[in-house]
Design a protein around this motif. Structure first.
Motif, PDB file in Angstrom:
ATOM      1  N   VAL A 150      39.811   2.455  22.447  1.00  0.00           N
ATOM      2  CA  VAL A 150      39.550   3.262  23.650  1.00  0.00           C
ATOM      3  C   VAL A 150      38.304   2.762  24.372  1.00  0.00           C
ATOM      4  O   VAL A 150      38.086   3.080  25.536  1.00  0.00           O
ATOM      5  CB  VAL A 150      39.387   4.765  23.320  1.00  0.00           C
ATOM      6  N   ALA A 151      37.449   1.998  23.689  1.00  0.00           N
ATOM      7  CA  ALA A 151      36.246   1.433  24.317  1.00  0.00           C
ATOM      8  C   ALA A 151      35.791   0.272  23.461  1.00  0.00           C
ATOM      9  O   ALA A 151      35.957   0.295  22.247  1.00  0.00           O
ATOM     10  CB  ALA A 151      35.146   2.489  24.396  1.00  0.00           C
ATOM     11  N   ALA A 152      35.216  -0.760  24.106  1.00  0.00           N
ATOM     12  CA  ALA A 152      34.748  -1.911  23.336  1.00  0.00           C
ATOM     13  C   ALA A 152      33.436  -2.418  23.907  1.00  0.00           C
ATOM     14  O   ALA A 152      33.311  -2.580  25.121  1.00  0.00           O
ATOM     15  CB  ALA A 152      35.790  -3.020  23.367  1.00  0.00           C
ATOM     16  N   ILE A 182      28.869  -4.768  20.054  1.00  0.00           N
ATOM     17  CA  ILE A 182      28.765  -4.645  18.603  1.00  0.00           C
ATOM     18  C   ILE A 182      30.012  -4.038  17.972  1.00  0.00           C
ATOM     19  O   ILE A 182      30.422  -4.450  16.905  1.00  0.00           O
ATOM     20  CB  ILE A 182      27.488  -3.855  18.225  1.00  0.00           C
ATOM     21  N   ALA A 183      30.597  -3.054  18.629  1.00  0.00           N
ATOM     22  CA  ALA A 183      31.721  -2.368  17.973  1.00  0.00           C
ATOM     23  C   ALA A 183      32.738  -1.886  18.998  1.00  0.00           C
ATOM     24  O   ALA A 183      32.482  -1.907  20.203  1.00  0.00           O
ATOM     25  CB  ALA A 183      31.186  -1.176  17.181  1.00  0.00           C
ATOM     26  N   GLN A 184      33.896  -1.455  18.491  1.00  0.00           N
ATOM     27  CA  GLN A 184      34.861  -0.782  19.364  1.00  0.00           C
ATOM     28  C   GLN A 184      35.367   0.485  18.677  1.00  0.00           C
ATOM     29  O   GLN A 184      35.250   0.635  17.468  1.00  0.00           O
ATOM     30  CB  GLN A 184      36.005  -1.717  19.744  1.00  0.00           C
ATOM     31  N   VAL A 221      40.014  12.032  14.743  1.00  0.00           N
ATOM     32  CA  VAL A 221      38.698  11.409  14.554  1.00  0.00           C
ATOM     33  C   VAL A 221      38.541  10.184  15.448  1.00  0.00           C
ATOM     34  O   VAL A 221      39.514   9.669  15.996  1.00  0.00           O
ATOM     35  CB  VAL A 221      38.500  10.965  13.081  1.00  0.00           C
ATOM     36  N   ALA A 222      37.286   9.748  15.588  1.00  0.00           N
ATOM     37  CA  ALA A 222      36.976   8.485  16.251  1.00  0.00           C
ATOM     38  C   ALA A 222      36.593   7.500  15.151  1.00  0.00           C
ATOM     39  O   ALA A 222      35.789   7.822  14.288  1.00  0.00           O
ATOM     40  CB  ALA A 222      35.817   8.674  17.216  1.00  0.00           C
ATOM     41  N   VAL A 223      37.208   6.314  15.182  1.00  0.00           N
ATOM     42  CA  VAL A 223      36.878   5.300  14.176  1.00  0.00           C
ATOM     43  C   VAL A 223      36.209   4.131  14.900  1.00  0.00           C
ATOM     44  O   VAL A 223      36.821   3.474  15.745  1.00  0.00           O
ATOM     45  CB  VAL A 223      38.137   4.809  13.431  1.00  0.00           C
TER      46      VAL A 223
HETATM   47  N1  ADP Z   1      33.298  10.896  18.269  1.00  0.00           N
HETATM   48  C1  ADP Z   1      33.860  10.477  19.403  1.00  0.00           C
HETATM   49  N2  ADP Z   1      34.749  11.237  20.047  1.00  0.00           N
HETATM   50  C2  ADP Z   1      35.346  10.828  21.187  1.00  0.00           C
HETATM   51  N3  ADP Z   1      35.106   9.648  21.769  1.00  0.00           N
HETATM   52  C3  ADP Z   1      34.211   8.824  21.184  1.00  0.00           C
HETATM   53  C4  ADP Z   1      33.535   9.198  19.983  1.00  0.00           C
HETATM   54  N4  ADP Z   1      32.717   8.196  19.643  1.00  0.00           N
HETATM   55  C5  ADP Z   1      32.880   7.246  20.587  1.00  0.00           C
HETATM   56  N5  ADP Z   1      33.772   7.613  21.522  1.00  0.00           N
HETATM   57  C6  ADP Z   1      34.214   6.852  22.709  1.00  0.00           C
HETATM   58  O1  ADP Z   1      33.995   5.477  22.503  1.00  0.00           O
HETATM   59  C7  ADP Z   1      33.006   4.974  23.412  1.00  0.00           C
HETATM   60  C8  ADP Z   1      32.094   3.978  22.706  1.00  0.00           C
HETATM   61  O2  ADP Z   1      31.497   4.570  21.564  1.00  0.00           O
HETATM   62  P1  ADP Z   1      29.933   4.542  21.326  1.00  0.00           P
HETATM   63  O3  ADP Z   1      29.670   5.192  20.022  1.00  0.00           O
HETATM   64  O4  ADP Z   1      29.250   5.091  22.520  1.00  0.00           O
HETATM   65  O5  ADP Z   1      29.695   2.990  21.167  1.00  0.00           O
HETATM   66  P2  ADP Z   1      28.724   1.979  21.935  1.00  0.00           P
HETATM   67  O6  ADP Z   1      27.564   1.835  21.032  1.00  0.00           O
HETATM   68  O7  ADP Z   1      29.554   0.772  22.014  1.00  0.00           O
HETATM   69  O8  ADP Z   1      28.380   2.577  23.266  1.00  0.00           O
HETATM   70  C9  ADP Z   1      32.292   6.203  23.910  1.00  0.00           C
HETATM   71  O9  ADP Z   1      31.748   6.016  25.181  1.00  0.00           O
HETATM   72  C10 ADP Z   1      33.403   7.250  23.907  1.00  0.00           C
HETATM   73  O10 ADP Z   1      34.211   7.136  25.049  1.00  0.00           O
END
Ligand code: ADP
Ligand code: MG
Length: 511
Positions: free
Chosen positions: A132-134, A137-139, A152-154
């Motif tokens: 959903v986002a990349a 460092i991580a996605q 959950v968000a992984v």
């Molecule tokens: N617990 C969560 N619930 C819903 N969406 C999440 C959650 N954690 C991350 N995301 C989605 O993933 C995106 C990237 O995660 P994030 O932890 O912000 O990583 P980064 O360090 O790359 O910004 C967030 O902007 C959000 O849209």
């Protein structure tokens, strides 16, 4: 292998900055001394052809950094919070860097999860989405736990990113040493400190267990904060490269139109964003230091949800108290008092003129309070305050600079949600509550209890320490050799028991 690699990387960096036309701008912004300028040009110019071309549609600095890769992007982002090092203008440009990269395939993410958690993804999760986002460092993937059905968000760390970052960090250390040797005057800018700071931030982000720990501590601190929620980490489904946490469902904070359409009270949300941030910084000394729109959502019930705990700030209790008093002094426009607090805390050397300092503070405070309510900024106040205190001989702590930069971001978020927000009105109750609880009689009792507990803890050792000191005094020649332990007159255990008893009694009495 390291030396040649680092030299090559340095040349390629210089060459890329030359090729994209960013070199001049960076050297100017950092007010680089002539020797450093010459060296940078010598490293960069003849090798221009070796530099990356980058995307010509981007402004020069962004173009150069983006072309050089994720570690540079991350470094640029962190430098954007260090206007003390790179100057305000460059910091503003660096803030434009977008930490967004194409995602890596879901299959690879799944294999990382499998390797780290020791079970097939399908056994652990009944659903596992595309990313959903990349970022560099991580996605993040959206998933559902098979056992509980919970969403959950992984977050999965990019494959190979650890070694790649380490190589670049090595080159940054090399460059920092190179810059210091070449131009000792830049030591004021502390290039090595800056790289060390960067390394510690990135190491934290590369290890998801640390991020989970931050999430968990932050959730614990804030569990009673009204209208605030933090997705809890799932330790059993997390590892060094994988972090699983509750899915945060809500509207993005960056979309005020949608927030209004959904019937949310935006002015309340804006006020709470400011208040929560200050509360975490003042009350807990542990704050989310990356509170931009992308890391905040608003739940259907109006709760503010914060996630992404890669960068956290910490302020010790003493500094928090002093700063709360300083802020309160400003809010009451009592500049003499603000000056006094600085002198008492020893922040400003005692040989400086307190009255002149108070006037300099007035020059900081009055224009801010004279401005329209919706233009007042606490971040500006802190920035000007640091300028003045540095002029009067005080060096600002890195953590306070982080606080100030985060405040810029938090104010930006709050204003974008409610442009009419009066930041002082929002901040006042939090600051005065904190002062009441941290400087009143209750606080004094707590301090005394803590001191008594410490004495209690050292109690068993105290008699021996006292005896040793007395013995050392009486027998200086042997004390130096430190070989003789005198035989106690009263049994040590009895004295120890007495001390522990007194400590515990005071501790209990005051709790
Ligand atoms: N617990 C969560 N619930 C819903 N969406 C999440 C959650 N954690 C991350 N995301 C989605 O993933 C995106 C990237 O995660 P994030 O932890 O912000 O990583 P980064 O360090 O790359 O910004 C967030 O902007 C959000 O849209
Ligand atoms: Mg984020």
């Amino acid at each position: 292998m390291r030396g040649p690699h680092n030299i090559l990387r340095l040349i390629r960096t210089g060459a890329t900055f030359e090729r994209t036309g960013a070199m001049g701008a960076v050297l100017d912004a950092m007010e680089a001394p002539p020797r450093l300028r010459a060296a940078a040009r010598i490293v960069g110019w003849p090798f221009r052809w070796m530099g990356y071309k980058g995307d010509p549609n981007l402004p020069p600095i962004t173009r150069a950094i983006t072309a050089l890769g994720p570690a540079y992007i991350k470094f640029g982002q962190i430098l954007s919070t260090r206007a003390d090092v790179v100057g305000v203008e460059l910091a503003d440009q660096l803030r434009m860097l977008q930490d967004r990269l194409p995602p890596f395939p879901t299959d690879i993410a799944k294999s990382i999860v499998e390797a780290d958690l020791g079970q097939p993804v399908d056994d652990l999760f009944s659903e596992f989405s595309e990313p959903v986002a990349a970022a560099s460092i991580a996605q993040v993937h959206r998933a559902r736990i098979r056992d509980s059905g919970q969403e959950v968000a992984v977050k999965v760390v990019r494959p190979g990113i650890g070694p790649a970052f380490r190589r670049d960090i090595d080159a940054f250390h090399f460059a920092a040493r190179f810059i210091e040797v070449l131009s000792p005057s830049t030591r004021r800018l502390r290039p090595r400190d800056v790289v060390n700071h960067f390394e510690s931030v990135v190491s934290g982000e590369l290890d998801m267990r640390l991020e989970s720990a931050s999430a968990s501590e932050f959730a614990e601190n804030t569990k009673n904060d009204a209208g605030f929620d933090v997705p809890k980490p799932h330790w059993g489904l997390s590892s060094r490269r994988v972090m699983t946490s509750d899915w945060a469902e809500g509207l993005p904070m960056g979309d005020p139109v949608a927030l209004i359409a959904a019937g949310h009270d935006v002015s309340h949300i804006a006020t709470r964003v400011i208040q929560l941030f200050l509360q975490h910084a003042l009350r807990d000394g542990f704050f989310h230091a990356d509170m931009h729109h992308g890391n905040l959502k608003v739940a259907a019930n109006g709760d503010i949800i914060a996630y992404d705990f890669g960068i956290m700030g910490e302020i010790d209790e003493y500094t928090r108290r002093v700063y709360a008093e300083i802020l309160m002094g400003f809010i009451r426009r009592d500049y003499r008092r603000v000056a006094r607090v600085h002198f008492e805390a020893g922040y400003v050397p005692r040989d400086r003129d307190e009255a002149a300092f108070a006037r300099a503070l007035r020059a900081v405070g009055e224009p801010i309070f004279g401005a329209d309510a919706n233009r007042i900024s606490m971040a500006n106040l802190l920035a000007y305050l640091f300028e003045v205190t540095e002029r009067f001989g005080m060096r600002t702590q890195t953590q306070l600079i982080l606080l100030q930069r985060t405040m810029v971001v938090v104010e930006g978020v709050a204003r974008s949600v409610d442009p009419q927000l009066n930041i002082w009105d929002a901040a006042k109750p939090v600051v005065s509550d904190y002062i009441k609880s941290s400087l009143g009689p209750q606080a004094l009792a707590r301090d005394l209890a803590k001191a008594a507990q410490t004495v209690g803890r050292y109690g068993p050792l105290l008699p021996q320490m006292v005896e040793q000191a007395l013995w050392d005094r009486a027998h200086p020649e042997e004390a130096q050799l430190n070989v003789i332990v005198p035989k106690p007159v009263v049994p040590t255990w009895l004295v120890a028991l007495a001390f522990a008893g007194i400590g515990a009694a005071i501790g209990l009495g005051l709790r």
